[in-house]
Write a protein that holds these residues in place. Structure first.
Motif, mmCIF file in Angstrom:
data_model
loop_
_atom_site.group_PDB
_atom_site.id
_atom_site.type_symbol
_atom_site.label_atom_id
_atom_site.label_comp_id
_atom_site.label_asym_id
_atom_site.label_seq_id
_atom_site.Cartn_x
_atom_site.Cartn_y
_atom_site.Cartn_z
ATOM 1 N N ILE A 574 0.832 -1.211 0.000
ATOM 2 C CA ILE A 574 0.000 0.000 0.000
ATOM 3 C C ILE A 574 0.862 1.254 0.000
ATOM 4 C CG2 ILE A 574 -1.617 1.341 1.420
ATOM 5 C CD1 ILE A 574 -2.871 -1.332 2.284
ATOM 6 N N MET A 575 1.909 1.253 0.818
ATOM 7 C CA MET A 575 2.758 2.441 0.911
ATOM 8 C C MET A 575 3.585 2.640 -0.361
ATOM 9 S SD MET A 575 4.023 2.327 4.905
ATOM 10 C CE MET A 575 4.760 0.702 4.756
ATOM 11 N N LYS A 576 4.097 1.557 -0.886
ATOM 12 C CA LYS A 576 4.929 1.656 -2.088
ATOM 13 C C LYS A 576 4.149 2.228 -3.265
ATOM 14 C CE LYS A 576 7.783 -1.136 -5.188
ATOM 15 N NZ LYS A 576 8.282 -2.503 -5.498
ATOM 16 N N SER A 577 2.861 1.855 -3.365
ATOM 17 C CA SER A 577 2.035 2.309 -4.489
ATOM 18 C C SER A 577 1.207 3.538 -4.150
ATOM 19 C CB SER A 577 1.106 1.172 -4.932
ATOM 20 O OG SER A 577 1.848 0.030 -5.296
ATOM 21 N N PHE A 578 1.397 4.116 -2.949
ATOM 22 C CA PHE A 578 0.648 5.297 -2.513
ATOM 23 C C PHE A 578 -0.865 5.091 -2.702
ATOM 24 C CE2 PHE A 578 4.893 6.819 -3.412
ATOM 25 C CZ PHE A 578 5.156 7.653 -2.338
ATOM 26 N N LEU A 579 -1.377 3.995 -2.128
ATOM 27 C CA LEU A 579 -2.767 3.614 -2.360
ATOM 28 C C LEU A 579 -3.745 4.267 -1.392
ATOM 29 C CD1 LEU A 579 -2.338 -0.154 -3.272
ATOM 30 C CD2 LEU A 579 -2.574 1.814 -4.784
#
Length: 833
Positions: A574-579
């Motif tokens: 979630i954090m890596k893809s700025f979801l």
């Protein structure tokens, strides 16, 4: 009396007037000491447990029906039935019942339940049998009045029924019906309607067997066409003879079976369409009619199941490619009705029934049928498939996995020959039909989604010593089927907003999301790997931009379910893809509207705060704080910021972390009782005994060295308690008012100071929490805002003093605050005076 054991099924009548099967066993009769009388006993044939223990009450009315049934009522709303496998067994038990009650075994009913006055009973029993008027046209009105007057009295009903049986009266009435129709005697036909309807309400099996015989049943239906309440007669016979056609899709060689099918259909039609809706008082009078239909269906299924040639021909034609479309449709409709009838079977017989269908190849046959273009045929096949899934989902799962293995083997051979093969699995056919449902309300898709949910539910999967069904089937499903299920979702979310956003597409995507959310909750690494590798969550969150609120909420619910797992693999994804960006954007676009979207998004962030998910907390504050800092009608986001600052403070102060490790290892811990005793001694000390300017120090502390290891640990614990109390106070005020308390203002934005108000107007001094530049002030780096309403300075007779003197000046001020917060209100009031 010798016990006679016979094989029977035990049934009870439920509230919906339907018979529930209670099991199969062997019946006997004998004296039961506990019941003080002769009783019927039924012991289960499987384990010998007692299925039924019923005393043969002298006043209970027992009815013998269809030569193999005995029916009676134990209480006002508790009816029982014994269905015998053999007529001889029924006759022997009936003789014993009649022997106890002193009745002639030739009767079909022993007596009635309804009590009457002694005078009426005496009059009826002393009077001779009921004498019926001669069956003539001129006396039809008299006959109708006699039937109507007999219905209220149970004994008169019994005598009327016996008279009708003994004199063959029903056939004579039906002959008059033909005469009246030929003469167009409407008045006579109306009287015949009332007479035949009254005979139905006699609730007598022997009369039903005459009325429903092949030679009489159509004339009985004809009599019921002439309802006096209708201006024109109904045309039931025309419908049954011309419109309703009996289609013998597979020739039935047994004439008894064929006659039973015709009879059951017509009696069911009489019950559902011909007879008027019974009143509350008449409903129980038709219980025998319900039983007649029920046991007929049981008998039909049993006879068909025993006919091996019939079932073999049925499935052979279903799977034969040469069978034409119309013929296959008739076969499918028959099989659907056959499965529906099987629901009347008892559990063990239903097991044998579906096992027989499985051995005959019902699942491959359904695969062929579901591949057809005819919507009606597919709908019938779906109903059959639902019977199979509800009965035994493991059987269906085993079939589709075997099918996939066979297809894989075939594909390998074709690949070697450089030939392509299109293999469509049964479960993929189900998914495709769900996706391609043309119904605007997606009724069929909802049904199919429920079946898929049952198939992928680990709760009903078996685990044996050699294999685990869950592991095998879920591995198969995610390899062969999941891409088919998610295809509409992936196709519609290639841009920043849904490609198609019409109502039907939104409904379909909502169904798919519901199933995916179920998978997230109940499956483990299978769904996790699929979501992360295929970037499913990012695609799902595109639907947050849908104009349909229910679809946007489905997408949010999917993400909330993932966050609820508190899985760091998901969190890093979630954090890596700025979801969180689509969620924050939807929250801002929603504005100040107080709706379900607003509440659901706030609840998700509140969950992150309460559960203290550190990685997500830091990610949200670092990337989205500017967008959320102005939200002050709830304290969720400010609470998140507080959590974030506490994390950062711990990171910046490794000394605190070392103390935490000491506490975790249980080293240098002071006895809690010692702390409590010292605290109690201090509070018991009168303030007047203290000299001006004297620091308040517990006696035990005076004996300790200034560099004692317990001092920093105690300060750390007190500081930790203070922070926890501050957080609780902020949340408490939020819950009470829904916005910040007017008694203080709390702002976490940079450069804003926290106002601390108090009834006393003490001056902020250097080192006090309220002074700028002190470690506790909001303007200082790494500080935590204090939400206390007391003054930070403590006054005694000699002026301002610290509670405890420590050599470290930087920590004195924090200790003052901590100790001051620990004071009881009465003590603080004295100090502030």
């Amino acid at each position: 009396m010798t016990d006679t054991r016979r094989r029977v099924k035990v049934y009870t009548l439920n509230e919906d007037r339907q018979w529930d099967d209670r099991g199969t066993g062997h019946v006997s009769s004998g004296y039961v000491e506990r019941l003080k009388g002769m009783s019927l006993l039924v012991r289960a044939e499987s384990d010998g447990s007692l299925l039924l223990e019923s005393k043969i009450n002298p006043n209970t009315a027992y009815q013998k029906q269809q030569d193999t049934l005995i029916v009676w009522s134990e209480a006002e709303n508790y009816d029982l039935a014994l269905s015998f496998q053999e007529k001889a067994g029924c006759d022997e038990i009936w003789e014993k019942i009649c022997q106890v009650q002193g009745k002639d075994p030739s009767v079909d009913i022993t007596q009635d339940l309804v009590d009457e006055s002694e005078e009426e009973r005496f009059d009826d029993m002393s009077s001779p049998g009921l004498e019926l008027p001669s069956c003539e046209l001129s006396r039809l009105e008299e006959i109708a009045e006699l039937v109507a007057s007999s219905l209220p009295s149970p004994l008169r009903r019994e005598k009327l029924a016996l008279a009708l049986e003994n004199e063959g009266y029903i056939k004579k009435l039906l002959e008059l019906f033909h005469v009246c129709e030929d003469l167009e005697n409407i008045e006579g036909l109306h009287h015949l309607y009332e007479i035949i309807k009254g005979i139905f309400l006699l609730n007598r099996t022997a009369l039903f067997e005459v009325m429903f015989s092949e030679e009489c049943i159509m004339d009985v239906i004809g009599c019921l066409e002439y309802d006096p309440a209708l201006s024109q007669p109904r045309k039931h016979r025309e419908f049954l003879t011309k419109t309703a056609k009996f289609k013998e899709v597979i020739p039935i060689s047994d004439p008894e079976l064929k006659q039973k099918i015709h009879q059951t259909y017509r009696v069911q039609y009489i019950q559902d369409m011909v007879l008027p809706t019974p009143s509350v008082f008449e409903e129980n009078m038709l219980s025998t009619l319900h039983s007649f239909i029920f046991f007929n269906k049981v008998e039909i299924v049993g006879m068909l199941q025993e006919d091996e040639k019939f079932l073999t021909d049925l499935f052979a034609q279903l799977t034969d490619e040469a069978t034409d479309e119309e013929k296959r449709q008739e076969l499918v409709n028959f099989l659907k009705e056959f499965c529906a009838f099987s629901q009347t079977l008892q559990p063990q017989n239903r097991d044998a029934f579906f096992k027989t269908l499985s051995n005959m190849g019902i699942l491959p046959a359904l695969e062929v049928i579901l591949g057809m273009d005819d919507t009606q045929v597919r709908s019938a096949a779906t109903d059959i498939f639902s019977y199979l899934v509800e009965y035994n989902p493991s059987m269906v799962r085993e079939f589709v996995m075997q099918e996939a293995q066979q297809n894989d083997d075939v594909s390998k051979k074709l690949t070697e020959q450089k030939i392509t093969s299109k293999d469509i699995l049964l479960i993929n056919l189900i998914i495709e039909h769900m996706i391609c449902d043309t119904d605007p309300e997606l009724g069929g898709a909802v049904q199919l989604m429920g079946l898929l949910r049952t198939l992928v539910d680990p709760e009903n999967m078996l685990a044996t010593a050699n294999k685990t069904e869950k592991t095998e089937f879920l591995g198969f499903f995610y390899k062969h089927c999941m891409h088919v299920l998610t295809a509409p979702l992936l196709a519609n979310t290639t841009e920043d907003k849904p490609s198609k956003d019409d109502f039907q597409t939104a409904q379909l995507l909502a169904l798919i999301l519901e199933l995916l959310t179920f998978c997230v909750e109940h499956h483990t690494y299978h769904i996790k790997n699929y979501i992360i590798n295929k970037d499913i969550l990012r695609r799902v969150l595109v639907l947050m931009a849908s104009k349909h609120a229910f679809l946007a909420l489905c997408a949010l619910r999917f993400k909330r379910k993932i966050i609820g797992l508190k899985d760091e693999f998901y969190n890093r994804y979630i954090m890596k893809s700025f979801l969180f960006e689509p969620v924050v954007k939807a929250f801002i676009n929603n504005g100040s509207r107080y709706n379900l979207m607003n509440s659901a998004i706030i609840e998700m962030f509140e969950f992150i705060r309460v559960e203290d998910i550190k990685s997500l907390t830091a990610h949200v504050i670092e990337n989205y704080w500017k967008a959320l800092e102005d939200v002050d009608y709830v304290q969720t986001f400010k609470g998140l910021k507080l959590r974030f600052e506490q994390q950062r403070e711990r990171q910046d102060n490794p000394k605190l972390d070392s103390m935490r490790s000491i506490l975790r290892n249980h080293r240098y811990r002071r006895d809690a009782r010692t702390l409590e005793d010292e605290e109690e001694m201090w509070f018991n000390t009168d303030e007047d005994d203290m000299e001006d300017g004297e620091a308040v120090v517990s006696p035990s502390d005076k004996t300790k060295n200034d560099d004692d290891i317990m001092d920093p640990i105690s300060k750390f614990m007190e500081r930790k308690k203070l922070k926890e109390s501050e957080e609780k106070e902020v949340l408490l005020k939020t819950n009470l008012s829904g916005r910040q308390s007017p008694s203080f203002k709390l702002s976490l934005s940079s450069g804003t100071k926290t106002n601390l108000t108090s009834q006393s107007s003490a001056t902020n001094l250097p080192g006090s929490p309220g002074s700028p530049g002190s470690p506790g002030s909001p303007g200082s780096p790494g500080s935590v805002p204090k939400s206390t309403s007391q003054t930070a300075a403590i006054t005694t007779k000699g002026g301002l003093v610290g509670l405890v003197d420590y050599p470290d000046d930087d920590e004195d001020d924090d200790e003052d605050e901590d100790k001051e917060d620990m004071l009881p209100l009465s003590k603080k009031a004295k100090f502030e005076s």
